[in-house]
Write a protein that holds these residues in place. Structure first.
Motif, PDB file in Angstrom:
ATOM      1  N   VAL A   1     -23.546 -29.025  -3.448  1.00 13.99           N
ATOM      2  CA  VAL A   1     -22.958 -28.333  -4.235  1.00 13.99           C
ATOM      3  C   VAL A   1     -22.011 -27.763  -3.893  1.00 13.99           C
ATOM      4  O   VAL A   1     -22.836 -26.471  -3.823  1.00 13.99           O
ATOM      5  N   ILE A   2     -21.054 -27.816  -3.743  1.00 11.70           N
ATOM      6  CA  ILE A   2     -20.279 -26.838  -4.240  1.00 11.70           C
ATOM      7  C   ILE A   2     -18.882 -26.471  -5.412  1.00 11.70           C
ATOM      8  O   ILE A   2     -18.977 -27.370  -6.109  1.00 11.70           O
ATOM      9  N   GLY A   3     -19.718 -25.173  -6.105  1.00  6.01           N
ATOM     10  CA  GLY A   3     -18.996 -24.138  -7.622  1.00  6.01           C
ATOM     11  C   GLY A   3     -19.887 -24.654  -8.228  1.00  6.01           C
ATOM     12  O   GLY A   3     -21.028 -25.130  -8.079  1.00  6.01           O
TER      13      GLY A   3
ATOM     14  N   PHE B   1     -23.464 -23.946  -3.173  1.00  6.16           N
ATOM     15  CA  PHE B   1     -23.391 -23.150  -2.874  1.00  6.16           C
ATOM     16  C   PHE B   1     -22.257 -22.542  -4.571  1.00  6.16           C
ATOM     17  O   PHE B   1     -21.328 -22.713  -4.932  1.00  6.16           O
ATOM     18  N   GLN B   2     -22.496 -21.252  -4.552  1.00  5.83           N
ATOM     19  CA  GLN B   2     -22.324 -20.757  -5.944  1.00  5.83           C
ATOM     20  C   GLN B   2     -20.641 -19.480  -5.464  1.00  5.83           C
ATOM     21  O   GLN B   2     -21.783 -18.147  -4.966  1.00  5.83           O
ATOM     22  N   ARG B   3     -19.986 -19.082  -5.817  1.00  4.71           N
ATOM     23  CA  ARG B   3     -18.543 -18.430  -5.193  1.00  4.71           C
ATOM     24  C   ARG B   3     -18.846 -17.202  -6.244  1.00  4.71           C
ATOM     25  O   ARG B   3     -18.662 -15.993  -6.288  1.00  4.71           O
ATOM     26  N   THR B   4     -19.290 -17.962  -7.755  1.00  5.59           N
ATOM     27  CA  THR B   4     -19.250 -16.637  -8.820  1.00  5.59           C
ATOM     28  C   THR B   4     -20.052 -17.051  -9.802  1.00  5.59           C
ATOM     29  O   THR B   4     -20.469 -18.822  -9.946  1.00  5.59           O
ATOM     30  N   ALA B   5     -20.944 -16.835 -10.093  1.00  4.51           N
ATOM     31  CA  ALA B   5     -22.169 -17.024 -11.289  1.00  4.51           C
ATOM     32  C   ALA B   5     -21.402 -16.921 -12.121  1.00  4.51           C
ATOM     33  O   ALA B   5     -20.736 -16.367 -12.776  1.00  4.51           O
TER      34      ALA B   5
ATOM     35  N   ASP C   1     -25.384 -17.778  -2.055  1.00  8.15           N
ATOM     36  CA  ASP C   1     -24.649 -16.795  -2.365  1.00  8.15           C
ATOM     37  C   ASP C   1     -23.603 -16.587  -1.652  1.00  8.15           C
ATOM     38  O   ASP C   1     -23.352 -16.227  -0.447  1.00  8.15           O
ATOM     39  N   ILE C   2     -22.236 -17.869  -1.600  1.00  8.77           N
ATOM     40  CA  ILE C   2     -21.321 -17.584  -0.832  1.00  8.77           C
ATOM     41  C   ILE C   2     -19.996 -16.187  -1.536  1.00  8.77           C
ATOM     42  O   ILE C   2     -18.667 -16.397  -2.101  1.00  8.77           O
ATOM     43  N   GLY C   3     -20.848 -15.999  -2.405  1.00  7.11           N
ATOM     44  CA  GLY C   3     -19.781 -14.836  -3.368  1.00  7.11           C
ATOM     45  C   GLY C   3     -18.389 -13.503  -2.512  1.00  7.11           C
ATOM     46  O   GLY C   3     -17.542 -12.884  -2.766  1.00  7.11           O
ATOM     47  N   ASP C   4     -19.653 -13.227  -1.495  1.00  8.58           N
ATOM     48  CA  ASP C   4     -19.291 -12.415  -1.333  1.00  8.58           C
ATOM     49  C   ASP C   4     -17.883 -12.475   0.696  1.00  8.58           C
ATOM     50  O   ASP C   4     -17.222 -12.211   1.225  1.00  8.58           O
ATOM     51  N   GLU C   5     -18.775 -14.144   1.250  1.00  8.81           N
ATOM     52  CA  GLU C   5     -17.326 -14.486   2.359  1.00  8.81           C
ATOM     53  C   GLU C   5     -17.328 -15.747   1.545  1.00  8.81           C
ATOM     54  O   GLU C   5     -18.228 -16.654   1.677  1.00  8.81           O
ATOM     55  N   PRO C   6     -16.241 -16.152   2.089  1.00 12.59           N
ATOM     56  CA  PRO C   6     -16.814 -17.907   1.677  1.00 12.59           C
ATOM     57  C   PRO C   6     -16.968 -18.087   2.832  1.00 12.59           C
ATOM     58  O   PRO C   6     -17.315 -17.831   3.647  1.00 12.59           O
TER      59      PRO C   6
ATOM     60  N   CYS D   1     -24.690 -35.556   1.807  1.00 13.29           N
ATOM     61  CA  CYS D   1     -23.934 -36.035   0.823  1.00 13.29           C
ATOM     62  C   CYS D   1     -23.205 -34.232   0.592  1.00 13.29           C
ATOM     63  O   CYS D   1     -24.004 -33.800   0.314  1.00 13.29           O
ATOM     64  N   LEU D   2     -21.496 -34.856   0.133  1.00 10.41           N
ATOM     65  CA  LEU D   2     -20.742 -33.570  -0.373  1.00 10.41           C
ATOM     66  C   LEU D   2     -20.617 -33.700  -1.503  1.00 10.41           C
ATOM     67  O   LEU D   2     -19.383 -34.706  -1.504  1.00 10.41           O
ATOM     68  N   VAL D   3     -20.890 -32.865  -2.612  1.00  6.49           N
ATOM     69  CA  VAL D   3     -20.411 -32.805  -3.851  1.00  6.49           C
ATOM     70  C   VAL D   3     -19.557 -31.818  -4.181  1.00  6.49           C
ATOM     71  O   VAL D   3     -19.310 -30.450  -4.263  1.00  6.49           O
ATOM     72  N   LEU D   4     -17.979 -31.948  -3.994  1.00  3.32           N
ATOM     73  CA  LEU D   4     -17.268 -30.876  -4.908  1.00  3.32           C
ATOM     74  C   LEU D   4     -17.236 -30.681  -5.744  1.00  3.32           C
ATOM     75  O   LEU D   4     -16.445 -31.586  -7.500  1.00  3.32           O
ATOM     76  N   ALA D   5     -17.474 -29.918  -6.506  1.00  2.00           N
ATOM     77  CA  ALA D   5     -17.624 -29.200  -8.383  1.00  2.00           C
ATOM     78  C   ALA D   5     -16.524 -28.324  -8.527  1.00  2.00           C
ATOM     79  O   ALA D   5     -17.042 -27.579  -9.528  1.00  2.00           O
ATOM     80  N   THR D   6     -15.504 -28.704  -8.448  1.00  4.78           N
ATOM     81  CA  THR D   6     -14.573 -27.536  -7.543  1.00  4.78           C
ATOM     82  C   THR D   6     -13.286 -27.627  -8.445  1.00  4.78           C
ATOM     83  O   THR D   6     -12.080 -26.674  -7.927  1.00  4.78           O
ATOM     84  N   GLY D   7     -13.765 -27.829  -9.445  1.00  4.33           N
ATOM     85  CA  GLY D   7     -12.448 -28.121 -10.439  1.00  4.33           C
ATOM     86  C   GLY D   7     -10.966 -29.058 -10.807  1.00  4.33           C
ATOM     87  O   GLY D   7     -10.821 -29.680 -10.159  1.00  4.33           O
ATOM     88  N   PHE D   8     -10.352 -27.829 -11.517  1.00  6.04           N
ATOM     89  CA  PHE D   8      -9.123 -28.661 -11.527  1.00  6.04           C
ATOM     90  C   PHE D   8      -7.635 -27.745 -11.107  1.00  6.04           C
ATOM     91  O   PHE D   8      -7.918 -26.586 -11.636  1.00  6.04           O
ATOM     92  N   ASP D   9      -6.947 -28.331 -11.013  1.00 12.97           N
ATOM     93  CA  ASP D   9      -5.413 -27.457 -10.585  1.00 12.97           C
ATOM     94  C   ASP D   9      -4.991 -27.770 -12.943  1.00 12.97           C
ATOM     95  O   ASP D   9      -4.419 -28.916 -12.855  1.00 12.97           O
TER      96      ASP D   9
END
Ligand code: FAD
Ligand code: NAP
Length: 529
Positions: free
Chosen positions: A179-181, A203-207, A344-349, A369-377
């Motif tokens: 899961v990304i996001g 995969f967490q970019r921002t907690a 933690d991918i906060g410091d490196e994409p 499988c990959l889940v994109l929980a990456t939101g919206f424009d």
């Protein structure tokens, strides 16, 4: 030019459905155009596991029809996506909405003809429809963001976006999933996905901050009491900045002794939900106050998550409530499961996606499988996907190149007879969306009725009025901490998007007052002819 309709409404979520009903009641020939196969908008598309509202069901519902309020039974404190979608379908049946909705059709272009003062609306099915008014009900969170991560197309397994989830559902039993996001959609779905899968990698970019929902079935007595007091509850909600009838503690956090402060946080945490951010009056105004709430949540994370290193990664560093606060069921606890890994991918994409998984920080993570929980424009995404052309052929994309500019979040200079329900510059996403939608729908319908009564056919915001409103939106944003972080409120989640705090943060009561004052002064700030 012959008109096909008085009004074309784009979108059949809660906004478009009520707009259709209200315009029909007023006798305007109206057509709704909807990309999906059914009504419900957000609740039609977001079918990921765990999707539910985070404003309590009895409040996250229409109030325009007392009969509807009385006949509909909410069964949980926070209704699930299937229940909310059933509600939307019930509303469509009850008010016979479907006969005026064209489904599976996407509006691609809308052009204002200045000689005739009419809109020409084109669709991906080759329609060319002529209408006096165009009303967008296209949603603030309806244009899914698929990040441009190298190699995404190479992934051999299935890729799902939470905002466009397969209708037949997905069975993750025994699978390995990434899961990304870690936004609201991820926070709702991760605990459920974790229970199904063999292995889950997040995969967490921002907690992110999340408050327990303490969701539960609704007690029939509570439902009866809510039904008996709907009018009072709705009226109380209208006096609150977020349009939600919860109590805001009028006391500042910094002026409250620590022990008392923590007692109040504990009470709100135990009750659960978004009301946590109303524990004190100044949490979104004062850094020091905000830190007391953030520290409280961080302490909870350390208490719940057994592995200190994981707890540390999960602990947000930014302002609580700056990004949209989340509400969860068992999110932190999920990271105690042996089958869940947090990266933690906060410091490196993420470096890239390969045919078998994700490569991040020099390591490969493989899954089925990959889940994109990456939101919206958010807020402008859906609007700018349509090629709107106003006076002189000018495009909305150009008009908003430096960020959205509107008068009241409802209209745009250069685009006569175009209305934007919950558009940028209105409280919209900072509120319980249902009352905000209803307020906009009623304002627009009243405006069309007033124009008809006065023999007017064109309405357009004036430049000075729009400029003053844009100034007001910016000024109100600058006094809160909410505009200070890289959230979707400021477009930070979309590379290249102008950084502007898009919603109006002055609160629903002040906003309603501003809209009503404009009407009382014969549509001040608009040119009518
Ligand atoms: P939407 O429901 O987004 O509907 C817009 C419709 O327009 C869509 O059906 C779309 O297909 C259609 N459309 C868009 N562009 C076009 C086009 N070019 N042509 C034709 N059709 C088009 N808000 C709350 O207040 N409380 C909550 O608890 C809450 N939970 C949410 C949970 C999720 C998962 C998400 C994503 C959002 C949530 N929201 C919540 C916000 C939610 O979007 C609103 O509450 C509300 O449902 C918006 O209704 P709408 O009709 O304005 O827009
Ligand atoms: P979101 O809040 O924007 O979260 C998206 C997540 O994906 C963030 O964690 C983001 O990280 C991450 N992300 C985006 N692009 C990435 C990339 N290239 N690499 C790595 N990570 C990336 O989206 P959402 O969760 O769908 O929620 C959107 C809004 O919808 C919510 O804020 C809320 O208003 C509404 N919603 C409500 C509910 C509810 O509880 N009722 C549920 C779902 C959604 P960053 O934070 O670093 O950008």
């Amino acid at each position: 030019m012959k008109t096909d309709f008085d009004a074309i409404v784009i979108g059949a979520g809660f906004a478009g459905m009520y707009m259709l009903h209200r315009l029909r009641q007023a006798g305007f020939a109206t057509r709704v155009i909807e990309a999906g196969k059914g009504v419900g908008g957000t609740w039609y598309w977001n079918r990921y596991p765990g999707a539910r509202c985070d404003v309590e069901s009895v409040q996250y519902s229409y109030q325009f029809s007392p009969e509807l309020e009385q006949e509909w039974e909410w069964t949980e404190r926070y209704a699930t996506q299937p229940e909310i979608l059933r509600y939307a379908n019930h509303v469509a049946d009850r008010f016979e909405l479907r006969r005026d909705i064209r489904f599976e059709t996407r509006v691609t272009r809308a052009t204002f003809d200045e000689r005739e003062n009419l809109w020409i609306v084109e669709t991906d099915r080759g329609d060319r429809l002529v209408s006096r008014f165009v009303i967008t009900a296209m949603g603030c969170l309806s244009s899914p963001n698929t990040p441009k991560i190298a190699g995404l197309a190479d992934f051999a397994g299935a890729v799902y976006h939470t905002g466009n989830w397969p209708h037949e559902g997905v069975d993750f039993t025994g699978r390995t999933v990434g899961v990304i996001g870690t936004g609201s959609s991820a926070i709702q779905s991760i605990p459920i996905i974790a229970r199904q899968v063999r292995r889950l990698t997040v995969f967490q970019r921002t907690a992110n901050y999340t408050i327990p929902a303490h969701n539960a079935p609704l007690d029939p007595d509570y439902v009866q009491r809510a039904k008996a007091t709907y009018r009072d509850m709705r009226a109380r909600a209208r006096t609150k900045p977020a349009g939600i009838a919860f109590d805001i503690n009028p006391v500042p956090a910094v002026e409250t002794p620590e022990a008392e402060r923590n007692r109040i946080y504990e009470t709100r945490w135990t009750y659960g939900g978004l009301g946590f951010i109303a524990s004190f009056s100044d949490l979104l105004l004062n850094d020091d106050s905000n830190k007391t709430a953030a520290d409280f949540v961080r302490a909870k994370i350390r208490e719940i998550v057994r592995d200190p290193a994981t707890a540390e990664i999960l602990s947000p560093r930014n302002i609580i409530g700056c990004k949209r606060l989340c509400v969860d069921t068992g999110y932190w606890e999920t990271f105690n499961r042996p089958n869940v890994t947090l990266v933690d991918i906060g410091d490196e994409p993420i470096e890239c996606i390969t045919s078998t998984g994700v490569r991040a920080k020099g390591k490969s993570y493989d899954f089925d499988c990959l889940v994109l929980a990456t939101g919206f424009d958010a807020m402008t995404g859906a609007l700018l996907r349509v090629d709107f052309r106003g006076r002189g052929g000018a495009t909305l994309r150009d008009a908003w190149r430096e960020g959205p500019k509107t008068y009241l979040g409802l209209t745009v200079v250069g685009f006569p007879n175009l209305f934007t329900i919950t558009g940028p510059g209105s409280p919209s996403v900072l509120t319980n969306m249902l009352p905000s939608i209803e307020q906009h729908v009623e304002w627009i319908a009243d405006c069309l009725e007033a124009m008809r009564a006065n023999g007017r056919t064109v309405i357009e915001a004036t430049e000075p009025a729009q400029e003053a409103w844009v100034g007001e939106v910016g000024k109100s944003a600058s006094i809160t901490l909410r505009s200070t972080c890289s959230s979707w409120y400021v477009g930070a989640n979309i590379p290249g998007k102008p950084r502007v705090f898009m919603p109006y943060i002055g609160g629903l009561p002040a906003y309603i007052q501003a809209c009503e004052a404009v009407v009382a002064e014969d549509y001040r700030g608009f040119a009518l002819s």
